[in-house]
Write a protein that holds these residues in place. Structure first.
Motif, short mmCIF file in Angstrom:
data_model
loop_
_atom_site.label_atom_id
_atom_site.label_comp_id
_atom_site.label_asym_id
_atom_site.label_seq_id
_atom_site.Cartn_x
_atom_site.Cartn_y
_atom_site.Cartn_z
N SER A 183 0.85 -1.19 0.00
CA SER A 183 0.00 0.00 0.00
C SER A 183 0.88 1.23 0.00
CB SER A 183 -0.92 -0.01 1.23
OG SER A 183 -1.56 1.22 1.40
N ASP A 184 0.33 2.33 -0.48
CA ASP A 184 1.07 3.60 -0.45
C ASP A 184 0.76 4.40 0.81
OD1 ASP A 184 -1.51 4.29 -1.04
OD2 ASP A 184 -1.04 5.51 -2.80
N ILE A 185 0.02 3.79 1.75
CA ILE A 185 -0.28 4.44 3.02
C ILE A 185 0.88 4.21 3.98
CG2 ILE A 185 -1.84 4.52 5.00
CD1 ILE A 185 -4.07 3.57 3.15
N GLY A 186 1.38 5.28 4.58
CA GLY A 186 2.49 5.16 5.52
C GLY A 186 2.11 5.65 6.90
N GLY A 187 3.06 5.51 7.83
CA GLY A 187 2.84 6.01 9.18
C GLY A 187 2.52 4.90 10.17
N PRO A 188 2.57 5.22 11.47
CA PRO A 188 2.42 4.20 12.51
C PRO A 188 1.02 4.06 13.09
CG PRO A 188 3.22 6.22 13.48
CD PRO A 188 3.02 6.51 12.01
N SER A 189 0.05 4.87 12.62
CA SER A 189 -1.18 5.05 13.38
C SER A 189 -2.30 4.06 13.07
CB SER A 189 -1.71 6.48 13.19
OG SER A 189 -2.04 6.71 11.83
N ALA A 190 -2.06 3.08 12.20
CA ALA A 190 -3.13 2.14 11.86
C ALA A 190 -3.10 0.88 12.72
CB ALA A 190 -3.03 1.75 10.38
N GLY A 191 -2.20 0.84 13.71
CA GLY A 191 -2.01 -0.38 14.49
C GLY A 191 -3.27 -0.90 15.14
N LEU A 192 -4.04 -0.04 15.81
CA LEU A 192 -5.25 -0.49 16.51
C LEU A 192 -6.25 -1.09 15.54
CD1 LEU A 192 -7.17 -0.70 18.92
CD2 LEU A 192 -7.82 1.69 18.49
N MET A 193 -6.48 -0.43 14.41
CA MET A 193 -7.49 -0.91 13.48
C MET A 193 -7.06 -2.22 12.80
SD MET A 193 -9.56 1.26 14.35
CE MET A 193 -10.93 0.59 13.42
N GLY A 245 -4.59 5.04 16.10
CA GLY A 245 -3.80 4.78 17.29
C GLY A 245 -2.74 3.71 17.06
N THR A 246 -1.58 3.91 17.63
CA THR A 246 -0.54 2.88 17.60
C THR A 246 -0.91 1.76 18.59
OG1 THR A 246 0.75 3.92 19.38
CG2 THR A 246 1.20 4.64 17.11
N ILE A 247 -0.24 0.63 18.47
CA ILE A 247 -0.47 -0.45 19.42
C ILE A 247 0.81 -1.22 19.61
CG2 ILE A 247 -1.16 -2.30 17.80
CD1 ILE A 247 -3.54 -2.81 19.84
N ASP A 248 1.03 -1.71 20.85
CA ASP A 248 2.21 -2.54 21.10
C ASP A 248 1.76 -3.98 21.33
OD1 ASP A 248 1.30 -2.74 23.74
OD2 ASP A 248 2.72 -1.26 24.51
N LEU A 249 2.72 -4.87 21.55
CA LEU A 249 2.40 -6.30 21.64
C LEU A 249 1.57 -6.62 22.87
CD1 LEU A 249 4.51 -7.63 23.93
CD2 LEU A 249 6.13 -7.27 22.09
N GLU A 250 1.55 -5.73 23.85
CA GLU A 250 0.74 -5.94 25.05
C GLU A 250 -0.66 -5.32 24.92
OE1 GLU A 250 3.14 -4.28 28.11
OE2 GLU A 250 4.45 -6.04 28.26
N GLY A 251 -0.94 -4.69 23.77
CA GLY A 251 -2.27 -4.14 23.55
C GLY A 251 -2.46 -2.72 24.04
N ASN A 252 -1.38 -2.00 24.34
CA ASN A 252 -1.50 -0.61 24.76
C ASN A 252 -1.63 0.29 23.53
OD1 ASN A 252 -1.08 -1.06 27.65
ND2 ASN A 252 1.01 -1.61 27.06
N VAL A 253 -2.59 1.20 23.57
CA VAL A 253 -2.87 2.09 22.44
C VAL A 253 -2.20 3.44 22.69
CG1 VAL A 253 -4.67 3.26 21.12
CG2 VAL A 253 -5.05 0.93 21.98
N GLY A 254 -1.44 3.91 21.70
CA GLY A 254 -0.70 5.16 21.85
C GLY A 254 -1.25 6.27 20.98
N PRO A 255 -0.97 7.55 21.36
CA PRO A 255 -1.47 8.71 20.62
C PRO A 255 -0.78 8.89 19.28
CG PRO A 255 0.01 9.41 22.36
CD PRO A 255 -0.17 7.93 22.54
N ILE A 256 -1.43 9.65 18.41
CA ILE A 256 -0.92 9.88 17.05
C ILE A 256 -1.09 11.36 16.70
CG2 ILE A 256 -1.23 7.55 16.19
CD1 ILE A 256 -3.86 10.26 15.66
N GLY A 257 -0.70 11.73 15.50
CA GLY A 257 -0.88 13.10 15.03
C GLY A 257 -2.04 13.20 14.05
N GLY A 258 -2.54 14.44 13.89
CA GLY A 258 -3.55 14.70 12.88
C GLY A 258 -4.93 14.18 13.17
N VAL A 259 -5.27 13.97 14.44
CA VAL A 259 -6.56 13.33 14.76
C VAL A 259 -7.74 14.19 14.32
CG1 VAL A 259 -6.81 14.27 17.09
CG2 VAL A 259 -7.76 12.03 16.55
#
Length: 353
Positions: free
Chosen positions: A247-257, A281-295
């Protein structure tokens, strides 16, 4: 009468340049408005795109009456015409090109965004596997050049090069790279074997002194690069294997979805319950959701695609809520801190009636 006519006819004719002046003025106007570069970028609502077509799960459950959607921000280099036009757009936000690139080239910026997306996808897979207690192992897929530090680097490496060998030593993981540089001194020039596109090349790189960690007094030698690492999560049950389409979509913020879509595909039933669910939102292996830009832009993008629920990281909730209050929408906004928060919010929607 005749004499007057003859005198008039003998007057010298002026060159007919009046029309050409307007023509060149028009060309100059078009150039200034459309083609002359400016130091600005414009951020506007991007898209809200269905996640399902982006993900493939071997032997996965395809049931999905509703949809999960990731959301994006559109970033555009602005000409004068766009600056004037977007000045009247309440959803537009202006920024400096230099602040956006932070010393990187445009291609280095794109590479960084692609690696952010790759890391986001890996985090989503690990969060889903851990939530569903699916055993897996991590396998390295190489170390890559994201960008050169313009203040330090002195080498022939390019963005998106995969580093295969340094000084004759094989590099599969970042630890291998550190091992290959042990005992070396700043100023030494090494040969580095890289995979560049479909070709394998040998390039030169001069070692430089860099700061080791956050302590300014700690120094070590390096290549003056910012690195990207690719890894795959390989499940013990190969029927649970996850792959992502390019995909041509970049960035870290699609993790939760991505995680929600994977849980839906890796377990029986339809997690969407027939609803249109967007989020970020970002997500880590433990399921914690992190903030992003451009909300603020992503909320608008989700509403345009008729999302009923928008899942927003807790740290972005106030900004998203402030934007939502200015919109004519029935979309529900729910702050989430963990994957479990998101799952609970979806469950409370209940099945579509």
């Amino acid at each position: 009468m005749r004499e007057e006519t003859m005198q008039h006819g003998n007057k010298p004719q002026r060159p007919r340049l009046h029309g050409w002046k307007w023509f060149f003025a028009g060309l100059l106007f078009v150039y200034v408005m459309v083609y002359m570069p400016t130091p600005y970028v414009v951020f506007t609502p991007g898209s809200a795109e269905e996640v399902k077509p982006m993900v493939s799960v071997k032997a996965g459950d395809e049931a999905e009456a509703g949809t999960f959607m990731l959301t994006t921000v559109r970033r555009t280099y602005a000409n004068i015409a766009m600056l004037v036009w977007k000045a009247f757009d309440p959803n537009a936000e202006f920024g400096k090109k230099e602040e956006s690139l932070r010393g990187r080239t445009e291609q280095e910026y794109v590479t960084e965004q692609m690696f952010n997306m790759s890391n986001s996808q890996l985090g989503a897979v690990l969060a889903a596997y851990n939530h569903l207690s699916i055993p897996y192992k991590l396998e390295s897929q190489g170390v890559y050049v994201v960008s050169n530090d313009p203040k330090l680097a002195h080498n022939e490496l390019q963005t998106n090069d995969r580093i295969l060998e340094v000084g004759g030593l094989k590099v599969d993981e970042f630890a291998d790279l550190l091992q290959a540089l042990q005992g070396r001194k700043a100023g030494e020039t090494l040969q580095v074997k890289v995979q560049r596109g479909k070709e394998t090349k040998l390039v030169n790189a001069t070692l430089v002194e860099i700061q080791d960690g956050n302590d300014p007094s700690k120094k070590r030698v390096g290549l003056g690069l910012y690195y990207g690492k690719k890894k795959d999560a390989v499940p013990t049950d190969r029927n649970k294997t996850v792959t992502f389409k390019e995909s041509d979509i970049g960035g870290p913020s699609a993790g939760l979805m991505f995680t929600l879509e994977l849980i839906n595909r890796l377990s029986p039933g339809d997690l969407t319950q027939g609803h249109r669910i967007a989020g970020t939102g970002t997500i880590d292996l433990e399921g914690n959701v992190g903030p992003i830009g451009g909300v603020r832009h992503k909320v608008v993008a989700a509403d345009r695609e008729r999302a009923e629920l928008f899942l927003v990281p807790e740290g972005n909730y106030e900004e998203a809520q402030a934007k939502l209050k200015k919109m004519n929408t029935k979309m529900k906004l729910v702050p989430v801190r963990t994957l479990q928060d998101a799952l609970q919010a979806i469950e409370q929607l209940g099945p579509v009636k």
